[in-house]
Write a protein that holds these residues in place. Structure first.
Motif, PDB file in Angstrom:
ATOM      1  N   UNK A  74       0.821  -1.213   0.000  1.00 48.10           N
ATOM      2  CA  UNK A  74       0.000   0.000   0.000  1.00 48.10           C
ATOM      3  C   UNK A  74       0.851   1.259   0.000  1.00 48.10           C
ATOM      4  N   UNK A  75       2.112   1.139   0.391  1.00 45.68           N
ATOM      5  CA  UNK A  75       3.008   2.291   0.381  1.00 45.68           C
ATOM      6  C   UNK A  75       3.792   2.396  -0.924  1.00 45.68           C
ATOM      7  N   UNK A  76       4.105   1.251  -1.546  1.00 49.65           N
ATOM      8  CA  UNK A  76       5.056   1.257  -2.664  1.00 49.65           C
ATOM      9  C   UNK A  76       4.476   0.860  -4.011  1.00 49.65           C
ATOM     10  N   UNK A  77       3.289   0.259  -4.057  1.00 45.93           N
ATOM     11  CA  UNK A  77       2.778  -0.257  -5.330  1.00 45.93           C
ATOM     12  C   UNK A  77       2.606   0.865  -6.355  1.00 45.93           C
ATOM     13  N   UNK A  78       3.188   0.675  -7.537  1.00 48.99           N
ATOM     14  CA  UNK A  78       3.174   1.734  -8.548  1.00 48.99           C
ATOM     15  C   UNK A  78       1.773   2.000  -9.098  1.00 48.99           C
ATOM     16  N   UNK A  79       0.998   0.945  -9.310  1.00 50.18           N
ATOM     17  CA  UNK A  79      -0.351   1.149  -9.854  1.00 50.18           C
ATOM     18  C   UNK A  79      -1.193   1.982  -8.904  1.00 50.18           C
ATOM     19  N   UNK A  80      -1.072   1.731  -7.608  1.00 52.00           N
ATOM     20  CA  UNK A  80      -1.820   2.512  -6.628  1.00 52.00           C
ATOM     21  C   UNK A  80      -1.354   3.961  -6.620  1.00 52.00           C
ATOM     22  N   UNK A  81      -0.048   4.176  -6.749  1.00 52.98           N
ATOM     23  CA  UNK A  81       0.471   5.540  -6.781  1.00 52.98           C
ATOM     24  C   UNK A  81      -0.006   6.281  -8.031  1.00 52.98           C
ATOM     25  N   UNK A  82      -0.087   5.574  -9.158  1.00 49.99           N
ATOM     26  CA  UNK A  82      -0.611   6.190 -10.383  1.00 49.99           C
ATOM     27  C   UNK A  82      -2.066   6.604 -10.185  1.00 49.99           C
ATOM     28  N   UNK A  83      -2.843   5.745  -9.534  1.00 50.22           N
ATOM     29  CA  UNK A  83      -4.251   6.052  -9.279  1.00 50.22           C
ATOM     30  C   UNK A  83      -4.386   7.264  -8.358  1.00 50.22           C
ATOM     31  N   UNK A  84      -3.498   7.392  -7.390  1.00 50.79           N
ATOM     32  CA  UNK A  84      -3.538   8.552  -6.496  1.00 50.79           C
ATOM     33  C   UNK A  84      -3.295   9.845  -7.271  1.00 50.79           C
ATOM     34  N   UNK A  85      -2.469   9.797  -8.297  1.00 56.37           N
ATOM     35  CA  UNK A  85      -2.247  10.989  -9.122  1.00 56.37           C
ATOM     36  C   UNK A  85      -3.486  11.320  -9.952  1.00 56.37           C
ATOM     37  N   UNK A  86      -4.223  10.291 -10.368  1.00 56.48           N
ATOM     38  CA  UNK A  86      -5.488  10.537 -11.069  1.00 56.48           C
ATOM     39  C   UNK A  86      -6.486  11.223 -10.143  1.00 56.48           C
ATOM     40  N   UNK A  87      -6.484  10.844  -8.879  1.00 59.25           N
ATOM     41  CA  UNK A  87      -7.349  11.502  -7.895  1.00 59.25           C
ATOM     42  C   UNK A  87      -6.948  12.969  -7.763  1.00 59.25           C
ATOM     43  N   UNK A  88      -5.648  13.233  -7.721  1.00 57.18           N
ATOM     44  CA  UNK A  88      -5.170  14.608  -7.593  1.00 57.18           C
ATOM     45  C   UNK A  88      -5.556  15.434  -8.821  1.00 57.18           C
TER      46      UNK A  88
END
Length: 480
Positions: free
Chosen positions: A74-88
């Motif tokens: 949950x801290x390092x997964x790239x797909x999740x981090x990409x999704x967080x940028x879509x939220x931003x």
């Protein structure tokens, strides 16, 4: 100045109303939801509102090694981090839409020079103009300006406000999309972890089987020396041992691949995965409670995402419909303008101000607006079907996993009994073979059947654990 503004706005608003009455817009398509969720998943299930989706993932999974892996992902997964940028990005789109509702205000300062011909109407007039006695307008003429300006589109038909509300709903949809990615990520890691435990157990089963087969091979070699067995029996046992040894290396490769898949989900380079070393068959099954179908609407992120997208699509239709109506724009400026810097702030001679209202409405060529309006309607209907499909898919997934968990439990019980019977038959066949009351083929077939039965039992256990993980995911658990 207030009187001037009032005199501009009143006739402008009146013109807007008259034009709006004359504008004919297509009818709004408002499809309705066609289906509702059943009260239960099966006819035999009770209406129990206890739902595992409300349990946080750290409390749902009991294995600390698995909890640590999920926490890292949950801290390092790239797909999740990409999704967080879509939220931003969706959040920033709200700011853009909100800014369109407010007047745009700016400040400008500039200078220039203009030389007109003497034998022109403007040049002839400038030549006779005196600023003070004996001082004429300079030639060429400079221009210095310092002013503030503002432009504002009056949101009469709520076009801008509906666009902002649509952006808010899309932001909420991307947030639910992030939750959906998180739920799937947790489930994928848990399934891969249990697969890894299953492969460890497979390796132990095969090693145990190799030991039994090698023991049988030694016995048949001794019997051959005593003329109680032939070379064919030795070669058959030899082939069975080599087959199992080959299977061992296949399993080792699968372990490496599974570890690397988990490392990829964790966003790190390949390394050994820490895991439980207990008996895999003793691994406790995760407790899942399905609750009632209507809870899916609140718990499943994909359903909530589709719901927000549907709300945004409806608002897009309203905004597209407002394009048929006239738009009212107001512009104003206030500042100072002079041809010489020393006169720039002379009041009231150098004072500059303006106020204007613009009314624009499509009258003749409105095909582009009609096409966009029809597209907005089509996207709304598309979003509705997507919402209905998400609900249907969620219900079917849970109902399927409920049935699978029940059938796997029955299958596991029967396969456990099969393994127990075959384990006893291995000892019996070995004793009979030693006493020359059974041939080597019976021993080989018994060992082979026992190995296959243990591997099938191991696979069923893995499927049981995976089914409970999928049930937790399908109920909408993991993102809270």
């Amino acid at each position: 100045m207030y009187t001037k503004i009032k005199s501009i706005i009143r006739p402008t608003v009146l013109a807007v109303v008259l034009l709006a009455v004359g504008c004919k817009t297509p009818a709004l398509v408002t499809p309705e939801q066609k289906g509702k969720l059943p009260e239960n998943y099966t006819a035999m299930s009770a209406q129990d509102t206890v739902n595992s989706a409300t349990v946080q993932w750290k409390n749902f999974f009991k294995d600390q090694h698995l909890v640590d892996l999920i926490d890292t992902a949950l801290k390092n997964n790239q797909e999740l981090q990409i999704t967080l940028q879509e939220v931003e990005m969706a959040r920033n789109d709200i700011r853009i839409r909100k800014g369109a509702l407010l007047p745009s205000v700016g400040v400008k300062a500039g200078t220039g020079v203009e030389k007109v011909g003497r034998y022109t109407s403007q040049g002839a007039g400038d030549a006779s103009t005196e600023i003070t006695p004996g001082h004429e307008v300079p030639d060429p003429l400079h221009d210095y300006t310092i002013a503030a300006y503002a432009n504002w589109e009056v949101d009469i038909w709520k076009k801008l406000r509906n666009s902002k509300k649509a952006a808010v709903n899309r932001y909420l949809a991307t947030t639910e999309g992030k939750n959906f990615v998180m739920t799937n990520l947790i489930a994928e890691i848990a399934e891969s972890y249990y697969e890894l435990l299953s492969l460890d157990n497979q390796l132990a089963i095969v090693k145990q089987s190799i030991g039994l087969q090698q023991n049988g091979l030694e016995i048949v070699k001794i019997q051959k020396q005593a003329a109680r067995a032939n070379e064919l029996a030795v070669q058959k046992f030899e082939a069975e041992v080599r087959k199992s040894e080959s299977m061992e290396f296949d399993i080792r490769q699968q372990i490496v691949e599974t570890e690397n898949r988990i490392n990829f989900l964790l966003g790190r380079m390949p390394q050994p995965i820490a895991r439980a070393q207990s008996n895999f068959f003793d691994e406790p099954l995760l407790n899942t409670q399905a609750g009632i179908p209507s809870q899916l609407l609140a718990n499943r992120p994909d359903i909530k995402q589709a719901e927000f997208e549907l709300a945004a699509a409806k608002l897009d239709v309203k905004a597209a419909r407002a394009e048929f109506y006239p738009s009212l724009g107001i512009s104003a400026s206030l500042g100072f303008q002079a041809f010489k810097p020393s006169y720039l702030f002379t009041m009231p001679e150098s004072l500059l101000y303006s106020l204007a209202g613009d009314l624009a409405a499509p009258l003749i060529n409105r095909n582009a607006i009609k096409a966009e309006y029809k597209n907005a309607n089509a996207r709304q209907i598309q979003a509705l079907y997507n919402y209905e499909r998400a609900i249907l898919n969620g219900y079917i997934e849970v109902a399927t996993q409920l049935s699978k968990i029940e059938n796997l439990q029955k299958s596991y019980t029967l396969k456990s009994q099969q393994v127990d019977a075959l384990n006893r038959s291995i000892d019996i066949s070995a004793d009979l073979f030693k006493a020359a009351r059974a041939d080597y083929l019976e021993v080989l077939m018994t060992q082979r059947d026992a190995l296959e039965a243990k591997l099938e039992l191991n696979e069923t256990k893995k499927e049981q654990l995976s089914a409970t993980v999928r049930m937790y995911r399908n109920l909408g658990g993991g993102w809270k």
